[in-house]
Design an enzyme around this catalytic site. Structure first.
Site, PDB file in Angstrom:
ATOM      1  N   ALA A 297       0.841  -1.191   0.000  1.00  0.00           N
ATOM      2  CA  ALA A 297       0.000   0.000   0.000  1.00  0.00           C
ATOM      3  C   ALA A 297       0.878   1.245   0.000  1.00  0.00           C
ATOM      4  O   ALA A 297       2.065   1.195   0.313  1.00  0.00           O
ATOM      5  CB  ALA A 297      -0.910   0.004   1.225  1.00  0.00           C
TER       6      ALA A 297
ATOM      7  N   GLY B 229      -0.568  -5.151   0.542  1.00  0.00           N
ATOM      8  CA  GLY B 229      -1.661  -4.990  -0.403  1.00  0.00           C
ATOM      9  C   GLY B 229      -1.342  -5.523  -1.783  1.00  0.00           C
ATOM     10  O   GLY B 229      -2.244  -5.881  -2.543  1.00  0.00           O
TER      11      GLY B 229
ATOM     12  N   GLU C 278      -2.194  -9.135  -1.511  1.00  0.00           N
ATOM     13  CA  GLU C 278      -3.653  -9.225  -1.411  1.00  0.00           C
ATOM     14  C   GLU C 278      -4.300  -9.002  -2.773  1.00  0.00           C
ATOM     15  O   GLU C 278      -5.310  -9.633  -3.099  1.00  0.00           O
ATOM     16  CB  GLU C 278      -4.166  -8.212  -0.383  1.00  0.00           C
ATOM     17  CG  GLU C 278      -3.820  -8.617   1.053  1.00  0.00           C
ATOM     18  CD  GLU C 278      -4.298  -7.622   2.080  1.00  0.00           C
ATOM     19  OE1 GLU C 278      -5.090  -8.009   2.962  1.00  0.00           O
ATOM     20  OE2 GLU C 278      -3.878  -6.450   2.001  1.00  0.00           O
TER      21      GLU C 278
ATOM     22  N   GLU D 117       2.310  -6.628   7.336  1.00  0.00           N
ATOM     23  CA  GLU D 117       1.660  -5.490   7.994  1.00  0.00           C
ATOM     24  C   GLU D 117       1.874  -5.463   9.504  1.00  0.00           C
ATOM     25  O   GLU D 117       1.746  -4.412  10.145  1.00  0.00           O
ATOM     26  CB  GLU D 117       0.163  -5.502   7.690  1.00  0.00           C
ATOM     27  CG  GLU D 117      -0.217  -5.071   6.295  1.00  0.00           C
ATOM     28  CD  GLU D 117      -0.203  -6.212   5.285  1.00  0.00           C
ATOM     29  OE1 GLU D 117      -0.725  -6.040   4.182  1.00  0.00           O
ATOM     30  OE2 GLU D 117       0.351  -7.295   5.610  1.00  0.00           O
TER      31      GLU D 117
END
Length: 703
Positions: A79, A119, A122, A142
């Site tokens: 992210a 992310g 993901e 994370e």
């Protein structure tokens, strides 16, 4: 380019969706390419491009399958953390983007090179398939930011790798290589050679198979626990020490439990609840603060970006003791030749043996090959003559902390070293300017303070002298990255930043045990706060006899002196503040308790009980105060640099953010009041910030 000519061709003939995204249809395969340097993070523009690209692929009648690829050095590396606290409100949320990827009825393939982290992974988990170069890394780290994977990672990953493997990757933050990922079921195929060409061929095969691709969310094979329902409790027990003080690992375990026990939609709701709980926590804010603070340390406001860097191709290290040999290893690891100089042959041989022994330990753990070990040792040149440093680009002195000895060495270096060579001292307390004065080139002298063990600890204090040249500072800050250290710039003072900051803690601990608590009670309070060990256990580890005790002048005037006088020097004598068995396991010492009680009775204090919080405040509030003084004097550039130095150099618990960030959460007025009650004088900066409601952690050096 990681994806070779196929990616270049795809981009060359592609339509541009937005500034970071292109779309092309190659041999009936839609290729969506993200190109957002440096790491293709999931910024607002990247999310817009992904959403538009997959919608177009869904509707494109010529596309039978879809490949998601990235240009540059990596797949989506995570992210855009900058958006955590300042989101791009005009961009689609990540969940909406991932829903669109997952809803695509055509076979979708993520083509992974470099890293697919957070992310990024993901996103790849929302594709039907994942193919990768063998050396690529995949992970959900994370937890390092005090968070859990909040975009379905805790629910999708266990469905294909199983609960235990998912917990390892998420709660411990351990990425895996694509090769290991294939064995786990995370990666469907390894691609040798051109990644995009291989991904397109894989996608074509998937489309031709005629079998509907199964979404990760609909898979159940990985959800059968390999043992029994106690796997989660066993994981908690096995990692209790590593997780101590941290909140995110437990929430990750709970989220994976939800993946195993709940339908997917309900598991996603549970993940969202657990993520929100962490995101709002002070602990996650602290870890995110440290993430950015670490990346800011190399920025020196008064150093222009165009400042030249002196080339460093060869390094000399003077002193083959514990510090010198550890320092040398940093440069050997980076592929730089090192000349290691000692005065006497036995000391030099011990240093060489220590370096080889450290590398052999790494080899035994599978972290180093036998070939790599020998390649590093081949870069090491032992010498008994300082004249052999004549052509070194950088020379680091790492001898005993004696000013006369260091000045003698630098005077000799001034004669030996070539013009333009950087002369560095590893002193941890002494005046770098006084050392530089022993030379005729103080502009070339700088402090490079490594922390023990020097080949392991990430902190490097770079100490700029009053005459240190700008290009020498710039070179040192750059070199730190080369040897994988985090540089923190300091001006000259006694102890610089980290050692000066922690001196008040030790002084406060020594004073506190005169008022009632035993050393082990003080240590326990600090360990429960989050330190790996307390100040008295640390003294025992280092050795009470090496922290300034002199048998010739000892006069029983302190507890430490008395312990040394009766032969209790710490772990090496099986007794210091604690008693130690043959395995160096510590137990409270009746002998030490007797010595402490005797001093308590003579001190005039009425012995009293302290709760752990009071002990923590007595020891750590003075540290905060010293940090404020360091800022007042301009010793440190930023409060955040101080926090990085204490976390990386002294094991200050990262989940607190370091002393300056922690102080803001405690309340500066409360700290000012407590310091005054202790008889300490709060710094003017601390008083002003408390009065104005300011934040200590955002302050910069003021001198």
């Amino acid at each position: 380019m990681a994806n070779g000519q196929t990616l270049e061709a795809a981009q060359g003939g592609a339509d541009r969706i937005n500034s970071v995204t292109t779309y092309a249809c190659i041999e009936s395969v839609a290729v969506i390419t993200i190109d957002s340097p440096p790491v293709n993070a999931l910024s607002g523009d990247v999310r817009r491009g992904l959403l538009a690209g997959f919608r177009r692929a869904h509707e494109d009648p010529t596309a039978q399958a879809v490949v998601l690829a990235c240009a540059g050095r990596t797949f989506i590396a995570g992210a855009d953390i900058r958006e955590f606290d300042a989101p791009d409100t005009d961009a689609p949320g990540l969940h909406a983007v991932l829903d669109a990827i997952e809803a695509c009825p055509k076979p979708t393939v993520a083509a992974i090179h470099g890293t697919a982290l957070g992310g990024g992974l993901e996103t790849a988990l929302c594709c039907h398939f994942r193919v990768a170069l063998p050396e690529a890394k995949l992970g959900l780290p994370e937890v390092a930011l005090g968070l859990l994977p909040g975009a379905g990672g805790t629910q999708r990953l266990p469905r294909i790798v199983g609960a235990e493997a998912a917990l390892e990757m998420m709660a411990l933050g351990k990425p895996v290589t694509a090769t290991k990922g294939q064995a786990m079921g995370l990666v469907d195929a390894l691609i040798e050679g051109d990644l995009l060409a291989g991904a397109i061929a894989f996608a074509q095969d998937a489309a031709r198979s005629g079998t509907a691709a199964v979404r990760v969310r609909d898979r159940t094979g990985g959800l059968a626990l390999p043992h029994d329902a106690h796997v989660f409790d066993e994981f908690r027990r096995a990692n209790a020490r590593a997780f101590r003080g941290y909140e995110a690992p437990e929430n990750i375990v709970r989220a994976v439990e939800a993946a195993v026990t709940l339908p997917f939609a309900d598991g996603m709701k549970r993940e969202a609840e657990l993520f929100a709980e962490l995101f709002a926590s002070r602990q996650s804010a602290a870890l995110r603060y440290l993430f950015f603070a670490e990346r800011q340390t190399a920025r020196v406001p008064d150093l222009p970006a165009a400042t030249p860097i002196r080339p460093i191709a060869t390094v000399g290290v003077i002193g083959a003791g514990t510090m010198g040999s550890g320092i040398a290893m940093n440069f050997l690891n980076a592929g730089l030749p090192v000349t290691l100089v000692e005065r006497e042959e036995p000391a030099l041989e011990r240093g060489l043996a220590a370096i080889r022994r450290n590398y052999e330990v790494s080899q035994a753990k599978g972290k180093l090959t036998a070939q790599a070990l020998e390649e590093r040792m081949a870069l090491l040149r032992p010498s008994l003559d300082m004249a052999d440093l004549a052509q070194a680009d950088l020379v680091i002195e790492a001898v005993f902390e004696r000013m006369d000895l260091k000045q003698e060495i630098f005077a000799r270096l001034d004669q030996v070293a070539r013009p333009g060579a950087i002369l560095a001292t590893n002193t941890s307390f002494l005046d770098v300017d006084a050392i530089a004065a022993a030379t005729c080139r103080p502009a070339d002298v700088i402090g490079l303070h490594f922390f023990s063990p020097a080949n392991v600890m990430r902190l490097l204090e770079v100490v700029r002298g009053g005459a240190t040249a700008p290009d020498v500072i710039a070179t040192a800050m750059s070199l730190a990255r080369t040897i994988r250290k985090v540089p923190v710039l300091s001006r000259v003072c006694d102890g610089f930043i980290a050692n000066r900051m922690m001196t008040p803690r030790m002084n406060a601990a020594q004073a506190l045990i005169l008022e009632g608590p035993m050393p082990w009670e003080v240590d326990r309070a600090l360990v429960d706060y989050g330190f790996a060990m307390g100040p008295f256990a640390m003294l025992d580890l280092v050795g009470l006899d090496v922290i300034g005790w002199d048998a010739a002048t000892s006069n029983s005037s302190s507890i430490t002196q008395v312990l040394c006088e009766i032969g209790r020097w710490g772990q090496k004598r099986e007794g210091g503040f604690y008693d130690y068995d043959a395995a160096r396991r510590a137990t409270p010492s009746p002998v030490t308790e007797g010595v402490v009680r005797d001093f308590q009775s003579r001190s005039g204090h009425q012995a009293r009980t302290f709760v752990p919080q009071a002990i923590v405040e007595r020891l750590l509030f003075p540290v905060v105060n010293e940090g404020a003084r360091i800022l007042e004097e301009g010793i440190a550039l930023r409060a955040s640099d101080i926090d990085v130095a204490l976390v990386m150099g002294y094991g200050w618990p990262p989940f607190t953010g370091g002393p300056m960030f922690w102080a803001d959460g405690i309340g500066l007025q409360r700290i000012v009041d407590a310091l005054e009650a202790m008889g300490e004088t709060p710094s003017e900066l601390l008083r002003r910030l408390a009065r104005e409601g300011g934040a200590l952690s955002t302050c910069t050096g003021q001198a």
